[in-house]
Design an enzyme around this catalytic site. Structure first.
Site, PDB file in Angstrom:
ATOM      1  N   SER A   8       0.784  -1.326  -0.120  1.00  0.00           N
ATOM      2  CA  SER A   8       0.232   0.055   0.039  1.00  0.00           C
ATOM      3  C   SER A   8       0.916   1.106   0.145  1.00  0.00           C
ATOM      4  CB  SER A   8      -1.007   0.255   1.298  1.00  0.00           C
ATOM      5  OG  SER A   8      -1.355   1.299   1.317  1.00  0.00           O
ATOM      6  N   HIS A  33      -1.366  -1.507  -4.090  1.00  0.00           N
ATOM      7  CA  HIS A  33      -2.472  -1.210  -3.521  1.00  0.00           C
ATOM      8  C   HIS A  33      -2.541   0.368  -3.263  1.00  0.00           C
ATOM      9  CE1 HIS A  33      -5.966  -2.243  -0.909  1.00  0.00           C
ATOM     10  NE2 HIS A  33      -5.727  -1.104  -0.123  1.00  0.00           N
ATOM     11  N   ASP A  35      -4.894   3.611  -1.988  1.00  0.00           N
ATOM     12  CA  ASP A  35      -6.010   3.837  -1.191  1.00  0.00           C
ATOM     13  C   ASP A  35      -6.531   5.310  -1.345  1.00  0.00           C
ATOM     14  OD1 ASP A  35      -6.268   1.639   0.731  1.00  0.00           O
ATOM     15  OD2 ASP A  35      -4.393   2.097   1.574  1.00  0.00           O
ATOM     16  N   MET A  37      -9.236   7.990   0.002  1.00  0.00           N
ATOM     17  CA  MET A  37     -10.104   8.461   1.018  1.00  0.00           C
ATOM     18  C   MET A  37     -10.563   9.765   0.950  1.00  0.00           C
ATOM     19  SD  MET A  37      -7.581   7.091   4.191  1.00  0.00           S
ATOM     20  CE  MET A  37      -6.695   5.506   4.075  1.00  0.00           C
ATOM     21  N   HIS A  66      -8.493   0.880  -3.885  1.00  0.00           N
ATOM     22  CA  HIS A  66      -9.556   0.513  -2.695  1.00  0.00           C
ATOM     23  C   HIS A  66      -9.876   1.879  -2.466  1.00  0.00           C
ATOM     24  CE1 HIS A  66      -9.889  -0.285   1.871  1.00  0.00           C
ATOM     25  NE2 HIS A  66     -11.130  -0.282   1.319  1.00  0.00           N
ATOM     26  N   MET A  68     -12.329   4.191  -0.258  1.00  0.00           N
ATOM     27  CA  MET A  68     -12.971   4.524   1.005  1.00  0.00           C
ATOM     28  C   MET A  68     -13.783   5.887   0.687  1.00  0.00           C
ATOM     29  SD  MET A  68     -10.034   3.058   3.251  1.00  0.00           S
ATOM     30  CE  MET A  68      -8.658   3.054   1.757  1.00  0.00           C
ATOM     31  N   MET A 137     -11.459  -6.090   5.841  1.00  0.00           N
ATOM     32  CA  MET A 137     -10.756  -4.767   6.426  1.00  0.00           C
ATOM     33  C   MET A 137     -10.751  -5.316   7.875  1.00  0.00           C
ATOM     34  SD  MET A 137     -10.061  -2.396   4.879  1.00  0.00           S
ATOM     35  CE  MET A 137      -9.275  -1.438   6.099  1.00  0.00           C
ATOM     36  N   ASP A 175      -6.633  -6.478   4.322  1.00  0.00           N
ATOM     37  CA  ASP A 175      -5.901  -5.260   4.614  1.00  0.00           C
ATOM     38  C   ASP A 175      -5.877  -4.564   6.120  1.00  0.00           C
ATOM     39  OD1 ASP A 175      -4.990  -2.669   4.027  1.00  0.00           O
ATOM     40  OD2 ASP A 175      -6.938  -2.039   2.762  1.00  0.00           O
TER      41      ASP A 175
HETATM   42  C1  DX5 Z   1      -6.305   1.619   5.791  1.00  0.00           C
HETATM   43  C2  DX5 Z   1      -5.865   1.200   4.371  1.00  0.00           C
HETATM   44  C3  DX5 Z   1      -4.868   0.251   4.424  1.00  0.00           C
HETATM   45  C4  DX5 Z   1      -3.474   0.623   4.834  1.00  0.00           C
HETATM   46  C5  DX5 Z   1      -3.046  -0.518   5.346  1.00  0.00           C
HETATM   47  O1  DX5 Z   1      -7.445   2.072   5.824  1.00  0.00           O
HETATM   48  O2  DX5 Z   1      -7.148   0.646   3.479  1.00  0.00           O
HETATM   49  O3  DX5 Z   1      -4.727  -0.213   3.002  1.00  0.00           O
HETATM   50  O4  DX5 Z   1      -2.822   1.395   3.855  1.00  0.00           O
HETATM   51  O5  DX5 Z   1      -1.850  -0.048   6.036  1.00  0.00           O
HETATM   52  P1  DX5 Z   1      -0.922  -0.920   7.076  1.00  0.00           P
HETATM   53  O6  DX5 Z   1      -0.664  -2.307   6.155  1.00  0.00           O
HETATM   54  O7  DX5 Z   1       0.222  -0.005   7.472  1.00  0.00           O
HETATM   55  O8  DX5 Z   1      -1.946  -1.467   8.032  1.00  0.00           O
HETATM   56 ZN    ZN Z   2      -6.623  -0.228   1.667  1.00  0.00          ZN
END
Ligand code: DX5
Ligand code: ZN
Length: 219
Positions: A8, A33, A35, A37, A66, A68, A137, A175
């Site tokens: 990620s 990956h 993310d 947000m 991903h 969110m 998650m 994740d």
């Molecule tokens: C959290 C994200 C993850 C995050 C994971 O909301 O969806 O993808 O980057 O990070 P680690 O591996 O550090 O928990």
């Molecule tokens: Zn993620």
């Protein structure tokens, strides 16, 4: 099923992003990956289209996006245009999840559904045949570097049983809070794709850490 690691880039050094992507591109990680947000679905804001386009230009790895965000349907085609290969939406953010999955497929991407830690597996039971990947998650979404919620193992095992009992090729992605210590046990409980942010990017040798995640033994 072959193991997949999806580092990620939320935990990458954005001052040197091209170097970080080059490092991942040379590594054994199969996916990257990404993310997204929005500050509404989760209490944090990360990045979006311009950055995805940049990353796409820097690597041939599969881009595992991903979302969110609320109302992800509005952006499906733009994520496809920016080069996403897999697009995962949060089940909690989709009023018409089946329609959303159809739209992702129509846009030429693989479709994933993510479940927050509190969301029961029955949220995806009726759309499993239309889902290429279920993302569990194992932290509350919003931040990297959080601690794995230990009782997630039972949820992974129940999802594995549900997928296998229907003979489906659906992947299980996990994740949040993946470490070198728990990776082997997570693969053994039925995970196909491990996302790892902090574990990869805070290590002295990320490529070596990726290899160790891919080959982790059950403790
Ligand atoms: C959290 C994200 C993850 C995050 C994971 O909301 O969806 O993808 O980057 O990070 P680690 O591996 O550090 O928990
Ligand atoms: Zn993620």
């Amino acid at each position: 099923m072959p193991r997949i690691v999806s580092p990620s880039i939320l935990s990458a050094d954005f001052g040197h992003l091209a170097d970080e992507i080059a490092l991942l591109d040379r590594s054994e990680a199969q996916w990257i990956h990404f993310d997204v947000m929005d500050g509404v679905f989760v209490p944090n804001i990360s990045f979006g289209f311009p950055l995805l386009r940049q990353v796409r230009a820097l690597t041939r790895k599969k881009l595992d996006v991903h979302l969110m965000i609320v109302d992800p349907d509005r952006y499906i085609d733009r994520f496809a245009e920016c080069g996403a290969d897999v697009l995962t939406v949060q089940a909690e953010a989709c009023v018409h999840l089946h329609r959303t999955l159809q739209a992702i497929h129509r846009a030429g991407m693989r479709a994933g559904v993510a479940l927050n830690p509190h969301t029961p597996l029955c949220a995806i039971e009726e759309v499993l045949e239309d889902t290429d990947m279920v993302l569990l998650m194992t932290v509350n979404p919003g931040y990297g570097g959080q601690q794995f919620i230990e009782h997630s193992y039972s949820k992974i095992e129940r999802l594995r049983a549900m997928i296998d009992s229907r003979n489906l090729p659906t992947l299980i992605q996990m994740d949040g809070g993946v470490t070198l210590e728990n990776a082997g046990a997570l693969y053994a409980s039925g995970v196909d794709v491990l996302v790892a942010g902090n574990t990869v990017f805070s290590s002295a040798d990320p490529a070596c850490t990726i290899r160790r995640l891919l080959t982790a033994e059950r403790p």
